[in-house]
Each structure stands twice: as C-alpha cells, then as structure tokens.
Design a protein around this motif. Structure first.
Motif, PDB file in Angstrom:
ATOM      1  N   VAL A  82       0.669  -1.366   0.061  1.00 24.49           N
ATOM      2  CA  VAL A  82      -0.279  -0.244  -0.084  1.00 24.49           C
ATOM      3  C   VAL A  82       0.601   1.454   0.200  1.00 24.49           C
ATOM      4  CG1 VAL A  82      -1.596   1.434   1.695  1.00 24.49           C
ATOM      5  CG2 VAL A  82      -2.146  -1.222   1.171  1.00 24.49           C
ATOM      6  N   VAL A  83       1.584   1.573   0.775  1.00 25.05           N
ATOM      7  CA  VAL A  83       2.702   2.634   0.459  1.00 25.05           C
ATOM      8  C   VAL A  83       3.521   2.621  -0.490  1.00 25.05           C
ATOM      9  CG1 VAL A  83       4.650   3.790   2.234  1.00 25.05           C
ATOM     10  CG2 VAL A  83       2.674   2.283   3.206  1.00 25.05           C
ATOM     11  N   GLY A  84       4.074   2.102  -1.087  1.00 25.62           N
ATOM     12  CA  GLY A  84       5.052   1.621  -1.980  1.00 25.62           C
ATOM     13  C   GLY A  84       4.062   1.771  -3.147  1.00 25.62           C
ATOM     14  N   THR A  85       2.606   1.764  -3.162  1.00 25.45           N
ATOM     15  CA  THR A  85       1.746   2.292  -5.044  1.00 25.45           C
ATOM     16  C   THR A  85       1.089   3.594  -4.238  1.00 25.45           C
ATOM     17  OG1 THR A  85       1.267  -0.181  -5.112  1.00 25.45           O
ATOM     18  CG2 THR A  85      -0.235   1.097  -6.427  1.00 25.45           C
ATOM     19  N   PHE A  86       1.046   4.139  -3.118  1.00 30.42           N
ATOM     20  CA  PHE A  86       0.296   5.394  -2.715  1.00 30.42           C
ATOM     21  C   PHE A  86       1.920   6.408  -3.458  1.00 30.42           C
ATOM     22  CE2 PHE A  86       0.957   8.645  -0.534  1.00 30.42           C
ATOM     23  CZ  PHE A  86      -0.133   9.473  -0.812  1.00 30.42           C
ATOM     24  N   TRP A  87       2.731   5.915  -3.278  1.00 32.22           N
ATOM     25  CA  TRP A  87       4.147   6.889  -3.284  1.00 32.22           C
ATOM     26  C   TRP A  87       4.276   6.678  -4.737  1.00 32.22           C
ATOM     27  CZ3 TRP A  87       5.208  10.796  -0.631  1.00 32.22           C
ATOM     28  CH2 TRP A  87       5.062  10.685   0.355  1.00 32.22           C
ATOM     29  N   LEU A  88       3.793   5.883  -5.704  1.00 32.76           N
ATOM     30  CA  LEU A  88       4.144   5.556  -7.197  1.00 32.76           C
ATOM     31  C   LEU A  88       3.153   6.508  -7.772  1.00 32.76           C
ATOM     32  CD1 LEU A  88       5.372   4.703  -9.646  1.00 32.76           C
ATOM     33  CD2 LEU A  88       3.612   2.746  -9.153  1.00 32.76           C
ATOM     34  N   VAL A  89       1.579   5.931  -7.296  1.00 32.81           N
ATOM     35  CA  VAL A  89       0.432   6.919  -7.878  1.00 32.81           C
ATOM     36  C   VAL A  89       0.806   8.244  -7.283  1.00 32.81           C
ATOM     37  CG1 VAL A  89      -2.351   7.728  -7.111  1.00 32.81           C
ATOM     38  CG2 VAL A  89      -0.519   4.999  -7.271  1.00 32.81           C
ATOM     39  N   PHE A  90       1.312   9.088  -6.220  1.00 33.80           N
ATOM     40  CA  PHE A  90       1.967  10.560  -5.881  1.00 33.80           C
ATOM     41  C   PHE A  90       2.940  11.445  -6.883  1.00 33.80           C
ATOM     42  CE2 PHE A  90       3.022  13.405  -2.533  1.00 33.80           C
ATOM     43  CZ  PHE A  90       1.388  13.655  -2.475  1.00 33.80           C
ATOM     44  N   ALA A  91       4.185  10.398  -7.097  1.00 28.66           N
ATOM     45  CA  ALA A  91       5.153  10.657  -7.985  1.00 28.66           C
ATOM     46  C   ALA A  91       4.457  10.914  -9.564  1.00 28.66           C
ATOM     47  CB  ALA A  91       6.286   9.519  -8.264  1.00 28.66           C
TER      48      ALA A  91
END
Length: 98
Positions: A8-17
């Motif tokens: 969840v955290v990794g995908t969150f940062w990928l979406v954010f970036a």
C-alpha cells in the motif's frame, strides 16, 4: 500484515509521484517515475518481493502455477487498488490551488 502495508505504501508513493511528474515535470516525467519505482523496489523487495502493479503479480502467479502464489494473489491486487483509491485524493488535496 507487513506485506500489505509495504504494498500500500509503495503504490501510494508511485501514484503520488506519477501524478506529480505528469503535471509538473513534463519532460522528465519518465525519469522521475522510474527513479521513484526503483526506490520503491529497493525498499520493499526485502519485505514482500514487491509488485506495486497488479498485472505483474497476476502474470507471475499464473505462470508459476503453485497454489500458494495463487492464494496470495488477492493481496497483490487489493493493496495497489486501495493505495490508488487513497493516493489520488490525497494528491489532489495537497496540491489543491484554490
């Protein structure tokens, strides 16, 4: 639980970036997204053999053919979808220019 949180955290940062790079760094968007994905993998591979993309997880689970990989597939699909659902509104909230 730690695998779910890592995904969840990794995908969150990928979406954010991805959203940030697409809007603010038009010429450098692929570089920014690629570097972010590299960093996510470097941090999350020791935890969960990270995926952050449901299509990648699905292909590996189907080609592997093991019952345990198919049984864990739900985690690698639900976590990125949940992160995407949370990541986009958070990005919009933070970068809202009213």
């Amino acid at each position: 639980m730690r695998i779910f949180i890592a995904e969840v955290v990794g995908t969150f940062w990928l979406v954010f970036a991805s959203l940030g790079a697409a809007l603010f760094a038009a010429g450098f968007a692929p570089l920014a997204i690629g570097l972010c994905l590299t960093l996510i993998h470097l941090v999350a591979i020791p935890v969960s053999n990270t995926s952050v993309k449901p299509a990648r997880s699905f292909g590996i689970a189907v080609l592997d053919g093991q019952t345990w990989s198919l049984a864990q597939l739900w985690l690698f699909v639900v976590a990125p979808v949940a992160a995407g659902i949370v990541g986009a509104p958070v990005y919009r909230f933070i970068n809202d220019e009213r």
